[in-house]
Design a protein around this motif. Sequence first.
Motif, PDB file in Angstrom:
ATOM      1  N   CYS A  39       2.114   5.377  -8.913  1.00 31.24           N
ATOM      2  CA  CYS A  39       2.282   5.568 -10.356  1.00 31.24           C
ATOM      3  C   CYS A  39       3.630   5.076 -10.876  1.00 31.24           C
ATOM      4  O   CYS A  39       3.747   4.706 -12.037  1.00 31.24           O
ATOM      5  N   ARG A  40       4.639   5.081 -10.041  1.00 41.61           N
ATOM      6  CA  ARG A  40       5.969   4.755 -10.553  1.00 41.61           C
ATOM      7  C   ARG A  40       6.503   3.379 -10.175  1.00 41.61           C
ATOM      8  O   ARG A  40       7.529   2.944 -10.684  1.00 41.61           O
ATOM      9  N   TYR A  41       5.846   2.653  -9.283  1.00 39.15           N
ATOM     10  CA  TYR A  41       6.440   1.435  -8.722  1.00 39.15           C
ATOM     11  C   TYR A  41       6.833   0.403  -9.771  1.00 39.15           C
ATOM     12  O   TYR A  41       7.852  -0.258  -9.626  1.00 39.15           O
ATOM     13  N   LYS A  42       6.052   0.240 -10.829  1.00 42.76           N
ATOM     14  CA  LYS A  42       6.367  -0.781 -11.840  1.00 42.76           C
ATOM     15  C   LYS A  42       7.622  -0.443 -12.631  1.00 42.76           C
ATOM     16  O   LYS A  42       8.325  -1.335 -13.091  1.00 42.76           O
ATOM     17  N   GLU A  43       7.898   0.840 -12.795  1.00 45.14           N
ATOM     18  CA  GLU A  43       9.018   1.260 -13.634  1.00 45.14           C
ATOM     19  C   GLU A  43      10.234   1.731 -12.862  1.00 45.14           C
ATOM     20  O   GLU A  43      11.259   2.017 -13.464  1.00 45.14           O
ATOM     21  N   LYS A  44      10.132   1.818 -11.547  1.00 42.50           N
ATOM     22  CA  LYS A  44      11.285   2.318 -10.812  1.00 42.50           C
ATOM     23  C   LYS A  44      11.738   1.352  -9.724  1.00 42.50           C
ATOM     24  O   LYS A  44      12.646   0.581  -9.944  1.00 42.50           O
ATOM     25  N   ASN A  45      11.096   1.365  -8.581  1.00 42.46           N
ATOM     26  CA  ASN A  45      11.624   0.620  -7.428  1.00 42.46           C
ATOM     27  C   ASN A  45      10.750  -0.521  -6.927  1.00 42.46           C
ATOM     28  O   ASN A  45      10.985  -1.034  -5.836  1.00 42.46           O
ATOM     29  N   GLY A  46       9.728  -0.891  -7.677  1.00 44.05           N
ATOM     30  CA  GLY A  46       8.899  -2.045  -7.316  1.00 44.05           C
ATOM     31  C   GLY A  46       8.370  -2.011  -5.900  1.00 44.05           C
ATOM     32  O   GLY A  46       7.738  -1.046  -5.475  1.00 44.05           O
ATOM     33  N   LEU A  47       8.631  -3.072  -5.165  1.00 44.36           N
ATOM     34  CA  LEU A  47       8.118  -3.226  -3.806  1.00 44.36           C
ATOM     35  C   LEU A  47       8.517  -2.063  -2.902  1.00 44.36           C
ATOM     36  O   LEU A  47       7.723  -1.614  -2.064  1.00 44.36           O
ATOM     37  N   GLU A  48       9.714  -1.543  -3.053  1.00 40.05           N
ATOM     38  CA  GLU A  48      10.151  -0.407  -2.224  1.00 40.05           C
ATOM     39  C   GLU A  48       9.183   0.765  -2.370  1.00 40.05           C
ATOM     40  O   GLU A  48       8.796   1.393  -1.377  1.00 40.05           O
ATOM     41  N   ASP A  49       8.773   1.075  -3.601  1.00 39.97           N
ATOM     42  CA  ASP A  49       7.835   2.177  -3.815  1.00 39.97           C
ATOM     43  C   ASP A  49       6.450   1.845  -3.266  1.00 39.97           C
ATOM     44  O   ASP A  49       5.758   2.721  -2.738  1.00 39.97           O
ATOM     45  N   LEU A  50       6.022   0.595  -3.359  1.00 36.08           N
ATOM     46  CA  LEU A  50       4.731   0.210  -2.787  1.00 36.08           C
ATOM     47  C   LEU A  50       4.742   0.364  -1.271  1.00 36.08           C
ATOM     48  O   LEU A  50       3.759   0.818  -0.672  1.00 36.08           O
ATOM     49  N   LEU A  51       5.849   0.014  -0.652  1.00 33.66           N
ATOM     50  CA  LEU A  51       5.959   0.174   0.796  1.00 33.66           C
ATOM     51  C   LEU A  51       5.983   1.659   1.188  1.00 33.66           C
ATOM     52  O   LEU A  51       5.412   2.039   2.222  1.00 33.66           O
ATOM     53  N   LYS A  52       6.615   2.474   0.370  1.00 33.94           N
ATOM     54  CA  LYS A  52       6.594   3.924   0.627  1.00 33.94           C
ATOM     55  C   LYS A  52       5.172   4.458   0.490  1.00 33.94           C
ATOM     56  O   LYS A  52       4.719   5.259   1.317  1.00 33.94           O
ATOM     57  N   ALA A  53       4.456   4.019  -0.546  1.00 33.20           N
ATOM     58  CA  ALA A  53       3.060   4.443  -0.724  1.00 33.20           C
ATOM     59  C   ALA A  53       2.232   4.032   0.486  1.00 33.20           C
ATOM     60  O   ALA A  53       1.405   4.804   0.979  1.00 33.20           O
ATOM     61  N   LYS A  54       2.462   2.822   0.974  1.00 32.92           N
ATOM     62  CA  LYS A  54       1.750   2.329   2.160  1.00 32.92           C
ATOM     63  C   LYS A  54       2.053   3.201   3.373  1.00 32.92           C
ATOM     64  O   LYS A  54       1.149   3.560   4.132  1.00 32.92           O
ATOM     65  N   TRP A  55       3.308   3.563   3.552  1.00 27.73           N
ATOM     66  CA  TRP A  55       3.701   4.402   4.688  1.00 27.73           C
ATOM     67  C   TRP A  55       2.976   5.750   4.628  1.00 27.73           C
ATOM     68  O   TRP A  55       2.419   6.209   5.630  1.00 27.73           O
ATOM     69  N   TYR A  56       2.974   6.369   3.446  1.00 24.16           N
ATOM     70  CA  TYR A  56       2.287   7.649   3.297  1.00 24.16           C
ATOM     71  C   TYR A  56       0.780   7.488   3.456  1.00 24.16           C
ATOM     72  O   TYR A  56       0.120   8.341   4.065  1.00 24.16           O
ATOM     73  N   LEU A  57       0.200   6.411   2.939  1.00 25.74           N
ATOM     74  CA  LEU A  57      -1.233   6.177   3.093  1.00 25.74           C
ATOM     75  C   LEU A  57      -1.601   6.016   4.561  1.00 25.74           C
ATOM     76  O   LEU A  57      -2.641   6.525   5.014  1.00 25.74           O
ATOM     77  N   GLU A  58      -0.765   5.348   5.317  1.00 23.05           N
ATOM     78  CA  GLU A  58      -1.018   5.219   6.754  1.00 23.05           C
ATOM     79  C   GLU A  58      -1.017   6.578   7.437  1.00 23.05           C
ATOM     80  O   GLU A  58      -1.805   6.820   8.356  1.00 23.05           O
TER      81      GLU A  58
END
Length: 66
Positions: A39-58
């Motif tokens: 929900c926040r990646y576009k407005e906060k940390n971009g790729l860093e947040d997507l990678l965090k989401a990926k880590w949690y999804l894994e």
Amino acid sequence: MSKKDNINPPYYRKAIEVADFIEAYDMDYFSGNVVKYICRYKEKNGLEDLLKAKWYLERVIKKYGH
């Protein structure tokens, strides 16, 4: 920025607050973090947040697989 904005910034409050969504779906910690970072990646940390989401999804996938 007000004290409430420090705890619950605008990028978590669009149509519905992310915390309310996570609570409504009774998500665990890992699943809730996937939603939060997506929900926040576009407005906060971009790729860093997507990678965090990926880590949690894994972690969710690993937990679900057992």
